[in-house]
Motif scaffolding. Structure first.
Motif, PDB file in Angstrom:
ATOM      1  N   VAL A  26      -6.574 -30.852  19.471  1.00  0.00           N
ATOM      2  CA  VAL A  26      -7.104 -30.639  21.285  1.00  0.00           C
ATOM      3  C   VAL A  26      -6.020 -31.424  22.086  1.00  0.00           C
ATOM      4  CG1 VAL A  26      -8.943 -30.038  19.796  1.00  0.00           C
ATOM      5  CG2 VAL A  26      -9.359 -32.353  20.717  1.00  0.00           C
ATOM      6  N   LEU A  36      -9.960 -24.710  19.855  1.00  0.00           N
ATOM      7  CA  LEU A  36     -11.161 -25.015  19.168  1.00  0.00           C
ATOM      8  C   LEU A  36     -11.729 -23.982  19.553  1.00  0.00           C
ATOM      9  CD1 LEU A  36     -12.655 -27.044  18.525  1.00  0.00           C
ATOM     10  CD2 LEU A  36     -13.331 -26.970  20.801  1.00  0.00           C
ATOM     11  N   ILE A  52     -11.965 -32.227  14.024  1.00  0.00           N
ATOM     12  CA  ILE A  52     -11.262 -32.258  15.881  1.00  0.00           C
ATOM     13  C   ILE A  52     -10.024 -33.097  15.689  1.00  0.00           C
ATOM     14  CG2 ILE A  52     -11.889 -32.026  17.726  1.00  0.00           C
ATOM     15  CD1 ILE A  52     -14.440 -30.799  17.238  1.00  0.00           C
ATOM     16  N   ALA A  89     -15.539 -31.621  23.374  1.00  0.00           N
ATOM     17  CA  ALA A  89     -15.171 -30.462  22.062  1.00  0.00           C
ATOM     18  C   ALA A  89     -16.088 -30.351  21.590  1.00  0.00           C
ATOM     19  CB  ALA A  89     -13.923 -30.978  21.697  1.00  0.00           C
TER      20      ALA A  89
END
Length: 343
Positions: A26, A36, A52, A89
């Motif tokens: 990301v 995502l 992530i 995120a």
């Protein structure tokens, strides 16, 4: 609800465990937001953890003047921005029933993500980003990853934001979405084949994915009018005979696949046309398009750099690229009948 963890970069803690499950890169852009969301849904389907990651590098500037040399920028501001992106995120995937962790990594985005692919089950990223962190995508990062990753990769283009429940302010994407109109997504997984061993590996991965989605699998073989390998043929090729021969081999391939996936609905599509055009058009309307990294160079020539690369650059939906690997199920393919393109 999954649990959230944020880890420092490897440079900070002297080494960290390699991420497993699904890794998604990301950078805070709309492109990476789509990736995502897709990755979180896939982690939930597979019941696998989601990792992530955002990657940054510290700019180095050449100093001017008589004391020539190099100067680096304090990375604290850059790192704080990266950590803020991770926090955003983590908040976004909080509603999903998955285990989640996240890390900020310092280094080259391609190198970091390729290293993670050695232990990951799946690597997911957007087609283009903001130019920082992992956002150097489509060009350096998203071209390098499908070609060199050790695990399957999924590229999620921004054009399919609406099917993921996302929005974008990108005027070019909005114009393209308006031009094409709202088109329902067919609950089907499409895999491109050309008779190569790599394509058969991709078919097996596509079958796994179709079963996870509870969707039929459509095996597509596109035959262009002519290719370089056929240019020497002195007389017009009997395309009806060619198509009949390919059909027999496709049917044998389906029989083999059904022996390993007896409950899976499998259909075939033999198309007269450019494989890139056929698969890009399919990506508009189906859940997922699956490709091998490269192929035989005959028929559709599934090699990253021509067909696969062309599909990745122009796809209108998620594309999964499967790397070359050994699979014991390939050993019994020949017992089911002629193989596409075999001598």
């Amino acid at each position: 609800m999954g649990r959230d963890q944020v880890h420092p970069s490897k440079d900070d803690d002297g080494g960290s465990a390699a991420p497993e499950g699904i890794v998604v890169g990301v950078d805070g852009s709309d492109h990476s937001q789509c990736a995502l969301v897709w990755a979180a849904r896939e982690a939930e389907r597979r019941r696998r953890p989601l990792h992530i990651v955002t990657v940054y590098s510290v700019p180095i500037f050449a100093a001017s003047g008589l004391d020539g040399g190099y100067a680096t920028v304090d990375d604290s501001v850059i790192r704080e921005g990266a950590e803020a992106i991770l926090k955003q995120a983590l908040d976004k995937v909080a509603p999903y029933d998955i285990d989640v962790d996240a890390s900020v990594e310092n280094g080259d985005a391609s190198g970091v993500l390729l290293e993670m692919s050695e232990s990951a089950e799946l690597l997911v990223f957007g087609t283009r980003g903001r130019g920082g962190f992992v956002g150097r995508l489509l060009g350096s990062v998203s071209s390098a990853l499908p070609a060199h990753a050790k695990c399957p990769t999924v590229t999620v283009p921004l054009i399919c934001a609406d099917r993921l429940g996302e929005t974008t302010d990108d005027k070019h994407i909005k114009a393209e979405q308006a031009k094409s109109g709202h088109q329902p997504v067919e609950h089907v997984v499409v895999v491109g084949v050309d008779g190569s061993e790599q394509a058969r590996v991709a078919v097996l991965e596509a079958a796994d994915q179709a079963e996870r989605l509870g969707a039929p699998l459509r095996v597509v073989c596109a035959v262009p009018q002519y290719s370089g390998s056929l240019a020497w043929v002195p007389a017009p090729m009997d395309r009806e005979a060619l198509f009949a021969d390919i059909r027999v081999q496709l049917d044998a391939g389906v029989a083999w696949l059904k022996s390993h996936y007896p409950k899976l609905t499998v259909e075939t599509q033999l198309v007269d046309g450019s494989p890139v055009d056929v698969l890009v058009e399919a990506s508009r309307h189906v859940e997922l398009v699956v490709l091998g990294t490269r192929g035989r160079g005959g028929f559709t020539g599934m090699l990253l750099g021509s067909t696969s690369d062309g599909v990745l650059h122009h796809a209108k939906g998620p594309v999964l690229v499967v790397p070359d690997r050994e699979d014991p199920r390939l050993a019994d393919r020949a017992s089911f009948g002629p193989m596409l393109g075999a001598a």
